[in-house]
Design a protein around this motif. Structure first.
Motif, short mmCIF file in Angstrom:
data_model
loop_
_atom_site.label_atom_id
_atom_site.label_comp_id
_atom_site.label_asym_id
_atom_site.label_seq_id
_atom_site.Cartn_x
_atom_site.Cartn_y
_atom_site.Cartn_z
N SER A 59 0.97 -1.35 0.02
CA SER A 59 0.10 -0.22 0.67
C SER A 59 1.00 1.09 -0.14
O SER A 59 0.47 2.01 -1.01
CB SER A 59 -0.99 0.00 1.15
OG SER A 59 -1.66 -1.15 1.20
N LEU B 49 2.32 1.44 -4.00
CA LEU B 49 1.82 1.77 -4.74
C LEU B 49 0.55 3.11 -4.13
O LEU B 49 -0.18 2.53 -5.62
CB LEU B 49 1.00 0.33 -5.11
CG LEU B 49 1.98 -0.94 -5.07
CD1 LEU B 49 1.38 -2.55 -5.40
CD2 LEU B 49 2.63 -0.58 -6.68
N CYS B 50 -0.55 3.37 -3.42
CA CYS B 50 -1.31 4.01 -2.63
C CYS B 50 -0.53 5.60 -3.24
O CYS B 50 0.47 5.22 -2.49
CB CYS B 50 -2.20 3.28 -1.78
SG CYS B 50 -3.05 1.60 -2.00
N CYS C 94 -5.54 4.50 -4.04
CA CYS C 94 -5.69 3.22 -3.54
C CYS C 94 -5.59 3.33 -1.35
O CYS C 94 -5.43 3.68 -1.25
CB CYS C 94 -5.19 2.11 -3.81
SG CYS C 94 -3.93 2.30 -3.53
N ALA D 240 -3.11 -1.83 -1.02
CA ALA D 240 -2.55 -2.83 -1.84
C ALA D 240 -1.49 -4.53 -1.75
O ALA D 240 -0.81 -3.95 -1.38
CB ALA D 240 -1.73 -1.96 -2.53
N ASP E 242 1.45 -7.06 -4.53
CA ASP E 242 1.55 -6.78 -4.92
C ASP E 242 2.64 -8.30 -5.13
O ASP E 242 2.68 -9.06 -3.94
CB ASP E 242 2.60 -5.84 -5.15
CG ASP E 242 3.82 -6.08 -6.63
OD1 ASP E 242 3.57 -6.23 -7.38
OD2 ASP E 242 5.20 -5.34 -6.40
N THR F 15 -0.62 -7.29 -9.78
CA THR F 15 -0.70 -6.19 -8.30
C THR F 15 -2.45 -6.08 -7.94
O THR F 15 -3.09 -5.85 -9.17
CB THR F 15 -0.14 -5.18 -9.22
OG1 THR F 15 1.03 -5.32 -9.07
CG2 THR F 15 -0.69 -4.08 -7.71
N ARG G 273 -5.28 -3.32 -6.30
CA ARG G 273 -5.91 -2.02 -5.26
C ARG G 273 -7.07 -1.85 -4.75
O ARG G 273 -7.88 -2.43 -6.04
CB ARG G 273 -5.38 -1.50 -6.62
CG ARG G 273 -3.48 -1.00 -6.05
CD ARG G 273 -3.29 0.09 -7.50
NE ARG G 273 -2.21 0.16 -7.69
CZ ARG G 273 -1.68 0.02 -8.82
NH1 ARG G 273 -2.12 -1.07 -9.66
NH2 ARG G 273 0.34 -0.04 -8.98
#
Length: 124
Positions: free
Chosen positions: A46, A49-50, A56, A59, A61, A66, A68
């Motif tokens: 998170s 990626l957020c 998001c 998250a 991975d 991936t 979200r």
């Protein structure tokens, strides 16, 4: 008068049950704690990626994909369109498949499981 209140309450409850979509409440931590064979080496991502651009709330991975989760289904759809690539939307969840990691059949199996496991009116 109390009877009318009970009727309104029952109507509201039934409407909520019919409209509720379990994908709204999916906790992606479960995909890390009990990894799917489609998600080797899954880990929470998170923080990476957020962002403000991709807002998001969670998250995950893995080597193959991936995931979200977003606050709303329309928000998930908008971000999926922005991300491009081999991306699928299941309500509040956006799944981005990594090139060459899964077959088309494996991708469909994963999306079907994601969709079917969390929808109260079993469509599967």
């Amino acid at each position: 008068m109390a009877f009318i209140g009970v009727l309104f309450g029952l109507f509201g409850l039934s409407k909520w049950l019919l409209d509720y979509d379990g994908r709204q409440a999916i906790d992606l931590v479960g995909y890390v704690e009990s990894p799917s064979p489609h998600m080797p080496k899954a880990e929470m991502a998170s923080e990476d990626l957020c962002s403000d651009v991709v807002p998001c709330v969670q998250a995950v991975d893995s080597e193959t994909l991936t995931m979200r989760r977003f606050e709303s289904a329309p928000q998930a759809s908008a971000i999926a369109a922005m991300l491009g690539g081999d991306v699928r939307v299941a309500g509040w969840i956006v799944v981005a498949f990594k090139p060459g990691a899964l077959t088309d059949e494996e991708k469909e199996d994963f999306i079907s499981a994601l969709y079917c496991a969390h929808v109260p009116h079993d469509p599967c």
